[in-house]
Design a protein around this motif. Structure first.
Motif, PDB file in Angstrom:
ATOM      1  N   ASN A 160      18.010 -11.177  -3.087  1.00 43.01           N
ATOM      2  CA  ASN A 160      17.506 -11.820  -4.300  1.00 43.01           C
ATOM      3  C   ASN A 160      16.355 -11.056  -4.947  1.00 43.01           C
ATOM      4  O   ASN A 160      15.875 -11.450  -6.007  1.00 43.01           O
ATOM      5  N   TYR A 161      15.910  -9.964  -4.301  1.00 41.55           N
ATOM      6  CA  TYR A 161      14.740  -9.260  -4.821  1.00 41.55           C
ATOM      7  C   TYR A 161      15.126  -8.316  -5.956  1.00 41.55           C
ATOM      8  O   TYR A 161      16.067  -7.526  -5.843  1.00 41.55           O
ATOM      9  N   VAL A 162      14.380  -8.389  -7.052  1.00 36.26           N
ATOM     10  CA  VAL A 162      14.584  -7.508  -8.205  1.00 36.26           C
ATOM     11  C   VAL A 162      13.311  -6.680  -8.394  1.00 36.26           C
ATOM     12  O   VAL A 162      12.263  -7.222  -8.763  1.00 36.26           O
ATOM     13  N   PRO A 163      13.350  -5.371  -8.122  1.00 41.14           N
ATOM     14  CA  PRO A 163      12.136  -4.551  -8.243  1.00 41.14           C
ATOM     15  C   PRO A 163      11.727  -4.341  -9.693  1.00 41.14           C
ATOM     16  O   PRO A 163      12.545  -4.457 -10.614  1.00 41.14           O
ATOM     17  N   ARG A 164      10.466  -4.041  -9.887  1.00 46.36           N
ATOM     18  CA  ARG A 164       9.983  -3.675 -11.213  1.00 46.36           C
ATOM     19  C   ARG A 164      10.604  -2.341 -11.622  1.00 46.36           C
ATOM     20  O   ARG A 164      11.103  -1.571 -10.785  1.00 46.36           O
ATOM     21  N   SER A 165      10.528  -2.034 -12.906  1.00 47.32           N
ATOM     22  CA  SER A 165      11.145  -0.810 -13.413  1.00 47.32           C
ATOM     23  C   SER A 165      10.249   0.416 -13.257  1.00 47.32           C
ATOM     24  O   SER A 165      10.732   1.548 -13.241  1.00 47.32           O
ATOM     25  N   GLU A 166       8.921   0.212 -13.102  1.00 51.25           N
ATOM     26  CA  GLU A 166       8.012   1.352 -12.991  1.00 51.25           C
ATOM     27  C   GLU A 166       8.139   2.018 -11.618  1.00 51.25           C
ATOM     28  O   GLU A 166       8.538   1.380 -10.649  1.00 51.25           O
ATOM     29  N   PRO A 167       7.794   3.292 -11.528  1.00 47.60           N
ATOM     30  CA  PRO A 167       7.796   3.962 -10.218  1.00 47.60           C
ATOM     31  C   PRO A 167       6.816   3.285  -9.264  1.00 47.60           C
ATOM     32  O   PRO A 167       5.774   2.774  -9.684  1.00 47.60           O
ATOM     33  N   ALA A 168       7.141   3.301  -7.998  1.00 42.84           N
ATOM     34  CA  ALA A 168       6.251   2.733  -6.993  1.00 42.84           C
ATOM     35  C   ALA A 168       4.987   3.583  -6.870  1.00 42.84           C
ATOM     36  O   ALA A 168       5.041   4.806  -6.924  1.00 42.84           O
ATOM     37  N   ASP A 169       3.854   2.891  -6.692  1.00 42.10           N
ATOM     38  CA  ASP A 169       2.569   3.573  -6.533  1.00 42.10           C
ATOM     39  C   ASP A 169       1.676   2.675  -5.697  1.00 42.10           C
ATOM     40  O   ASP A 169       1.170   1.669  -6.176  1.00 42.10           O
ATOM     41  N   GLY A 170       1.473   3.030  -4.426  1.00 45.15           N
ATOM     42  CA  GLY A 170       0.719   2.149  -3.541  1.00 45.15           C
ATOM     43  C   GLY A 170       1.466   0.847  -3.348  1.00 45.15           C
ATOM     44  O   GLY A 170       2.646   0.825  -2.991  1.00 45.15           O
ATOM     45  N   LEU A 171       0.790  -0.269  -3.620  1.00 48.54           N
ATOM     46  CA  LEU A 171       1.426  -1.586  -3.515  1.00 48.54           C
ATOM     47  C   LEU A 171       2.023  -2.031  -4.842  1.00 48.54           C
ATOM     48  O   LEU A 171       2.608  -3.114  -4.926  1.00 48.54           O
ATOM     49  N   ALA A 172       1.876  -1.229  -5.878  1.00 49.02           N
ATOM     50  CA  ALA A 172       2.318  -1.587  -7.222  1.00 49.02           C
ATOM     51  C   ALA A 172       3.634  -0.894  -7.564  1.00 49.02           C
ATOM     52  O   ALA A 172       4.091   0.020  -6.878  1.00 49.02           O
ATOM     53  N   GLY A 173       4.234  -1.346  -8.663  1.00 46.50           N
ATOM     54  CA  GLY A 173       5.442  -0.699  -9.169  1.00 46.50           C
ATOM     55  C   GLY A 173       6.715  -1.192  -8.521  1.00 46.50           C
ATOM     56  O   GLY A 173       6.746  -2.214  -7.840  1.00 46.50           O
ATOM     57  N   GLY A 174       7.792  -0.428  -8.739  1.00 46.07           N
ATOM     58  CA  GLY A 174       9.116  -0.837  -8.287  1.00 46.07           C
ATOM     59  C   GLY A 174       9.328  -0.626  -6.803  1.00 46.07           C
ATOM     60  O   GLY A 174       9.320   0.508  -6.324  1.00 46.07           O
ATOM     61  N   LYS A 175       9.550  -1.695  -6.081  1.00 46.30           N
ATOM     62  CA  LYS A 175       9.761  -1.638  -4.628  1.00 46.30           C
ATOM     63  C   LYS A 175      11.265  -1.543  -4.358  1.00 46.30           C
ATOM     64  O   LYS A 175      11.932  -2.542  -4.087  1.00 46.30           O
ATOM     65  N   VAL A 176      11.786  -0.330  -4.429  1.00 44.55           N
ATOM     66  CA  VAL A 176      13.215  -0.089  -4.248  1.00 44.55           C
ATOM     67  C   VAL A 176      13.512   0.052  -2.751  1.00 44.55           C
ATOM     68  O   VAL A 176      12.913   0.874  -2.063  1.00 44.55           O
ATOM     69  N   VAL A 177      14.449  -0.740  -2.259  1.00 44.92           N
ATOM     70  CA  VAL A 177      14.768  -0.771  -0.831  1.00 44.92           C
ATOM     71  C   VAL A 177      15.995   0.080  -0.545  1.00 44.92           C
ATOM     72  O   VAL A 177      17.047  -0.108  -1.161  1.00 44.92           O
ATOM     73  N   SER A 178      15.870   1.016   0.391  1.00 45.58           N
ATOM     74  CA  SER A 178      16.984   1.885   0.776  1.00 45.58           C
ATOM     75  C   SER A 178      17.525   1.578   2.162  1.00 45.58           C
ATOM     76  O   SER A 178      18.592   2.067   2.528  1.00 45.58           O
ATOM     77  N   PHE A 179      16.788   0.794   2.943  1.00 42.19           N
ATOM     78  CA  PHE A 179      17.221   0.453   4.299  1.00 42.19           C
ATOM     79  C   PHE A 179      17.686  -1.000   4.357  1.00 42.19           C
ATOM     80  O   PHE A 179      17.102  -1.867   3.707  1.00 42.19           O
ATOM     81  N   ASP A 180      18.731  -1.243   5.136  1.00 40.55           N
ATOM     82  CA  ASP A 180      19.246  -2.598   5.300  1.00 40.55           C
ATOM     83  C   ASP A 180      18.424  -3.403   6.289  1.00 40.55           C
ATOM     84  O   ASP A 180      18.445  -4.636   6.268  1.00 40.55           O
ATOM     85  N   ARG A 181      17.698  -2.699   7.152  1.00 35.31           N
ATOM     86  CA  ARG A 181      17.026  -3.377   8.257  1.00 35.31           C
ATOM     87  C   ARG A 181      15.765  -2.606   8.648  1.00 35.31           C
ATOM     88  O   ARG A 181      15.772  -1.377   8.733  1.00 35.31           O
ATOM     89  N   ILE A 182      14.681  -3.340   8.880  1.00 30.64           N
ATOM     90  CA  ILE A 182      13.435  -2.779   9.389  1.00 30.64           C
ATOM     91  C   ILE A 182      13.166  -3.430  10.743  1.00 30.64           C
ATOM     92  O   ILE A 182      13.237  -4.648  10.884  1.00 30.64           O
TER      93      ILE A 182
END
Length: 527
Positions: A210-232
């Motif tokens: 259900n998570y929709v990341p922001r469109s800006e590039p990620a920077d620290g804790l800000a910006g788009g949090k794009v997830v590439s892993f299925d599991r942590i």
């Protein structure tokens, strides 16, 4: 071999190869991490433990987020408006925000979450002291009216730690703020799989659909949090050499902190990358002192402890290379524009010998000091041994109690005397990002609050924090910061034991790693 047998053998070989391929692919989608402390508490306003902060940024989100340079940006918010008199803030939630259970995030959830956080956090308490009321405009818009100016509204809502103003459903946020919520439901990039959790050993997270990341590039804790892993997977491995060996073998992908003894070896390993932390991500060793019990209810004995600690020896005991630490007595960290020398005159002559005379003058009678020592922490284990030895040389009667970090953290919450399960001192690691603003950092902002382990209390400090919150010029702000630090050192809220970098290490096939004060797991991918 007949045709039938040949066909069967070929089919089985194909299935086996496909199975291996699927398994290998599945493993590529899992990120395995070892933190320096164990995950025990699942509510980021109940504790200041770093493992809980890492957990919080996996499963929750904030209205505002801080970037790698310390600037505050909209995160769950699309933006905000401020009235001309700066007494009214109107906040707008961005589209598509949902909790992990599928429910939409609403203004009601945000207000309830802020109010719950403010009951346990010093920065939040300062904000609510200035607040008049919250008002819901519609499901995605709400308003905060102030009764007096407060210069740090946005900073408060984007506070990156200890405690964190995360947003959760209103039905949970309205529960007792002194008890961890019974469910973990956030709107962050991952979902916590509680049924697979083994406290202090393993914690598992899955991608939040259900998570929709922001469109800006990620920077620290800000910006788009794009997830590439299925599991942590957060894995607790108490032994430091075992952690390092697991990283080298590829059984782990990331170590939050590399034991310094292994830095040279890992630098030579082409399969491992040592991360270079930005300045804002450096750390401070601070000694948490129990002001509520003898002998440290006596400020003169606290001063003797303050003088007993020789920072360069603490850093040497930790094994920090000389180019990775500095002696620092500023509660705002050294090497940045907010650093201060106020109240640090005592630092001109420190060490156990200098403390012996002070301890005698203070009337110390040899009362046992319960020293909580986290033997499983790569940082706190060596630090604790050095500080305890310095205290013994100064004349303190040390009752040294070694355990895992989770046990230390639990006992630190007890206000009772040492003989009844309480404590006297325990070292802690604080990150620079948490220390820049006095309204946000736990060494001053929790003044006189009951949920403040150590229970320091100086009424004059609250007045100074209030003045700082209303400062209208840089000169006024700097003056207040100096006064706050001077009162901190006079009362000896904590004892500072040295500033240093603590680099992480990760497998070199991981790309896009965001290096911050603590591990974050968005935008990283395996190549």
């Amino acid at each position: 071999m007949g045709l039938r047998q040949f066909m069967l053998s070929a089919a089985l070989s194909f299935v086996g190869a496909a199975g291996l391929s699927v398994t290998a692919h599945a493993e590529d989608r899992v990120l395995k991490v070892s933190l320096q402390t164990e995950l025990q508490i699942l509510d980021p306003i109940i504790t200041t433990i770093n493992a809980t902060r890492v957990f919080a940024y996996l499963v929750f989100d904030e209205l505002v987020a801080i970037d790698s340079e310390g600037h505050y940006k909209p995160q769950m918010l699309s933006g905000w408006d401020v009235s001309a008199d700066r007494l009214t803030y109107t906040f707008h939630l961005r589209d598509g925000l949902k909790f992990s259970d599928g429910a939409p995030v609403t203004s009601e959830d945000c207000i309830a979450s802020i109010e719950r956080w403010a009951k346990r956090d010093g920065f939040g308490a300062q904000l609510m002291d200035a607040a008049d009321r919250f008002k819901i405009i519609d499901t995605k818009t709400f308003e905060l009216s102030l009764k007096r100016p407060f210069a740090f509204v946005i900073d408060a809502l984007g506070k990156p730690g200890h405690q964190i103003p995360v947003v959760m459903p209103a039905r949970l946020a309205r529960l007792d703020a002194n008890t961890a919520v019974p469910e973990v439901i956030g709107s962050g990039p991952f979902i916590f799989l509680k049924d697979q959790w083994r406290a202090g050993a393993k914690a598992v997270f899955a991608r939040n659909p259900n998570y929709v990341p922001r469109s800006e590039p990620a920077d620290g804790l800000a910006g788009g949090k794009v997830v590439s892993f299925d599991r942590i997977e957060l894995l607790s491995i108490p032994d430091q050499s075992t952690r390092v060996a697991a990283l080298q073998k590829g059984e782990l992908d990331l170590l939050e902190v590399v034991p310094y003894d292994y830095i040279d070896m890992l630098r030579k390993d082409p399969n491992v990358t040592l991360g270079k932390q930005p300045t804002i991500a450096q750390n401070m060793i601070a000694i948490n002192v129990n002001h509520a019990q003898a002998p440290f209810d006596n400020p003169l004995i606290r001063r003797a402890l303050q003088v007993a600690v020789e920072q360069s020896d603490v850093m040497a005991g930790l094994g920090v290379p000389v180019d990775m630490y500095r002696v620092c007595y500023s509660i705002y960290m050294c090497g940045n524009s907010g650093s201060s020398d106020a109240g640090t005159e005592y630092s001109r002559e420190v060490g156990p010998k200098a403390a012996q005379k002070l301890l005698k003058e203070a009337g110390y009678k040899g009362e046992p000091v319960v020293f909580l020592h986290a033997g499983t922490s790569a940082l706190l284990n060596p630090v604790g041994s050095v500080i305890a030895d310095q205290m013994k040389q100064a004349g303190f009667n040390i009752d040294f109690r070694t355990s895992d970090y989770a046990t230390v953290a639990a006992r630190r919450l007890k206000k009772s005397p040492g003989a009844d399960g309480g404590w006297g001192v325990t070292p802690m690691v604080m990150t620079g990002i948490d220390l820049l603003n006095p309204l946000a950092q736990q060494m001053v902002s929790l003044n006189c609050m009951e949920n403040n382990p150590g229970w320091y209390c100086d009424p004059a400090l609250n007045d100074l924090l209030k003045v700082y919150s209303q400062a209208s010029t840089a000169a006024d702000s700097n003056k207040s910061r100096d006064e706050i630090q001077a009162v901190f050192h006079k009362n000896v809220n904590y004892v500072l034991a040295g500033q240093f970098a603590a680099p992480p290490a990760y497998r070199s096939d991981l790309k896009g790693m965001i290096l911050f004060s603590f591990p974050v797991f968005w935008n990283v991918r395996r190549e």
